[in-house]
Design a protein around this motif. Structure first.
Motif, PDB file in Angstrom:
ATOM      1  N   GLU A 191       4.180  -2.970  -3.024  1.00 32.39           N
ATOM      2  CA  GLU A 191       4.716  -1.666  -2.602  1.00 32.39           C
ATOM      3  C   GLU A 191       4.152  -1.206  -1.270  1.00 32.39           C
ATOM      4  O   GLU A 191       4.847  -0.555  -0.498  1.00 32.39           O
ATOM      5  CB  GLU A 191       4.405  -0.624  -3.691  1.00 32.39           C
ATOM      6  CG  GLU A 191       4.909   0.772  -3.351  1.00 32.39           C
ATOM      7  CD  GLU A 191       4.217   1.864  -4.141  1.00 32.39           C
ATOM      8  OE1 GLU A 191       3.678   1.590  -5.228  1.00 32.39           O
ATOM      9  OE2 GLU A 191       4.203   3.008  -3.649  1.00 32.39           O
ATOM     10  N   GLY A 204       8.940  -1.527  -9.018  1.00 28.18           N
ATOM     11  CA  GLY A 204       9.679  -0.559  -8.219  1.00 28.18           C
ATOM     12  C   GLY A 204      11.076  -1.105  -7.979  1.00 28.18           C
ATOM     13  O   GLY A 204      11.230  -2.198  -7.423  1.00 28.18           O
ATOM     14  N   SER A 353      11.581   2.366   0.101  1.00 30.97           N
ATOM     15  CA  SER A 353      10.570   1.630   0.868  1.00 30.97           C
ATOM     16  C   SER A 353      10.118   2.424   2.092  1.00 30.97           C
ATOM     17  O   SER A 353      10.946   2.840   2.902  1.00 30.97           O
ATOM     18  CB  SER A 353      11.121   0.280   1.327  1.00 30.97           C
ATOM     19  OG  SER A 353      10.158  -0.342   2.167  1.00 30.97           O
ATOM     20  N   PHE A 372       9.587  -4.136  -5.907  1.00 31.84           N
ATOM     21  CA  PHE A 372       8.200  -3.828  -5.536  1.00 31.84           C
ATOM     22  C   PHE A 372       7.287  -3.990  -6.744  1.00 31.84           C
ATOM     23  O   PHE A 372       7.691  -3.702  -7.873  1.00 31.84           O
ATOM     24  CB  PHE A 372       8.080  -2.366  -5.058  1.00 31.84           C
ATOM     25  CG  PHE A 372       8.440  -2.148  -3.603  1.00 31.84           C
ATOM     26  CD1 PHE A 372       8.798  -3.196  -2.772  1.00 31.84           C
ATOM     27  CD2 PHE A 372       8.395  -0.858  -3.075  1.00 31.84           C
ATOM     28  CE1 PHE A 372       9.126  -2.976  -1.439  1.00 31.84           C
ATOM     29  CE2 PHE A 372       8.720  -0.623  -1.743  1.00 31.84           C
ATOM     30  CZ  PHE A 372       9.085  -1.681  -0.930  1.00 31.84           C
TER      31      PHE A 372
END
Ligand code: GLV
Ligand code: MN
Ligand code: MN
Length: 410
Positions: A191, A204, A353, A372
């Protein structure tokens, strides 16, 4: 149907072996784009991918493609990958994880004897970081038609060496770049921020990336002797830069939530302790998920630079050298990532992001998604960057699911 497994230990061991190339004393990696160390990492990747039965090719930007054939060679391939170049004080996972996760997907497909309908290719993009050569994401940008090849080859480092010359030097300039259909693109990445860790989520589900603008600013004053020159007569370019550095930070705070504003690079001329600085060069990086807010931040930056320069009797040049708009990813690819997390029982949440990724440019030419996984304390672009083998394996499982969903197979 039973879930296909990946080999988390093999993934971890490959990442650790790759991290030996350019390993730093503090446990990180320094593997700048198109250096000898980058070459070594490319060759190791190609060696591993060949051993996994892939055919290897590279294009005019040195982007490497490791192809595992599908049942239907006419179907556009599903691509997955990331980058092997790093920041000067980078970590072991930024970029390398996405490449090794892609390779682990191919190795696992082999282990399970799975044949996909579409070919699957693991890609290593050239100069993602934008550290040695600005701008970032140059290889994927050329592949996606955002940069023409002459422009991309002409980008130079601080010593004046260009991407084109360095590709020739390391033997990675192939023919052609992009212009071929891609069925889908997935990229797994740490991440690089604190959200997943703070919320105890493993995956993620990336819905898109925030916009970015990069600037180069030069302030010119007058070099003079640090002793005889009275304070009132100085045209000190470093004083101007200092005020602007603080103002850039203020712009970041002013446009909360979500804005980021950074001066990451500063050069002072002549950089001598008893000479008043006559020139400063510095970079500014502005980011926000909303383009209209980025435009306001841009205005604020320009206004500040002009006002500071006028006040300090300095000349100024401000050039926006790069930008990309906030980029949403493909709803089907996002759904495939979410379904993968569900299927393997990993806690997940949607996330935008904060970093730029090659996926941003791929989103312009192919259905694209990203996965992620958490990193320790949200720290990245730092030698202490860390992630757990379990979380990395989880992200790889989700990648396997997403690739299979788009490539068709079992
Ligand atoms: C890439 O690493 C970026 O700056 O977001
Ligand atoms: Mn990266
Ligand atoms: Mn990075």
């Amino acid at each position: 149907m039973e879930n296909l497994t990946i080999d988390g230990k093999r993934l971890w061991d490959s990442l650790m072996e790759m991290a030996q190339i350019g390993a730093t004393a503090k446990g990180g990696v320094c593997r700048l784009a198109l250096t000898d160390l980058d070459l070594e990492s490319r060759n190791l990747f190609a060696h591993w991918a060949e051993a996994a039965g892939c055919s290897i090719s590279f294009d005019a930007m040195g982007n490497i493609f490791a192809r595992r054939p599908g049942r239907d060679p006419e179907r556009p391939p599903v691509l997955t990958g990331s980058h092997l170049d790093s920041q000067p004080t980078g970590g072991k996972f930024d970029g390398a994880y996405g490449v090794m996760a892609g390779l682990e997907v191919l190795r696992s497909l082999n282990d399970h004897g799975v044949e996909t309908e579409a070919p699957v290719e693991v890609v290593v993009w050239t100069n993602e970081e934008g550290s040695r050569f600005a701008p970032a994401m140059t290889g994927s940008g050329a592949f996606a038609g955002v940069f023409d090849l002459d422009y991309a080859h002409g980008r130079a480092d601080v010593e004046g060496r260009t991407i084109g010359a360095e590709l020739d030097r390391i033997g990675y300039r192939g023919e052609g770049c992009g212009g071929r259909p891609v069925g889908a693109y997935f990229e797994a990445h740490i991440e690089q921020g604190p959200i997943l860790e703070a919320e105890g989520k493993t995956i993620g589900v990336v819905t898109g990336a925030q916009g970015q603008r990069w600037y180069e600013i030069t302030l010119t004053g007058q070099e003079a002797h640090a002793g005889p020159t009275p304070m009132t007569r100085r045209r000190d370019a470093l004083i101007g830069a200092s005020v602007i550095v603080k103002a850039v930070n203020r712009i970041g705070h002013q446009f909360q939530p979500d804005a980021c504003a950074t001066v990451g690079m500063l050069r002072v001329r002549p950089n001598s302790r008893n000479v008043i600085p006559g020139e400063t060069f510095f970079t500014v990086d502005l980011r926000h998920p909303k383009d209209e807010v980025l435009t306001e931040m841009d205005w604020s930056l320009r206004h500040t630079v002009e006002a500071v320069a006028n006040r300090g009797k300095l000349e100024f040049e401000i050039e926006q050298i790069w930008q990309f708009d906030a980029t949403p990813f493909d709803p089907d690819c996002i759904a495939a990532v979410r379904a993968g997390a569900e299927r393997y029982g990993h806690g997940h949440r949607e996330i935008v992001s904060g970093a730029g990724h090659d996926a941003v440019y791929m989103a312009g030419i192919a259905p694209t998604g990203m996965i992620f996984v958490p990193c320790e304390d949200g720290i990245s672009h730092n030698e202490i960057e860390n992630a757990t083998p379990e979380d990395l394996a989880a992200g790889c499982e989700v990648l396997l699911h997403a690739v299979l969903e788009k490539a068709g197979g079992r």
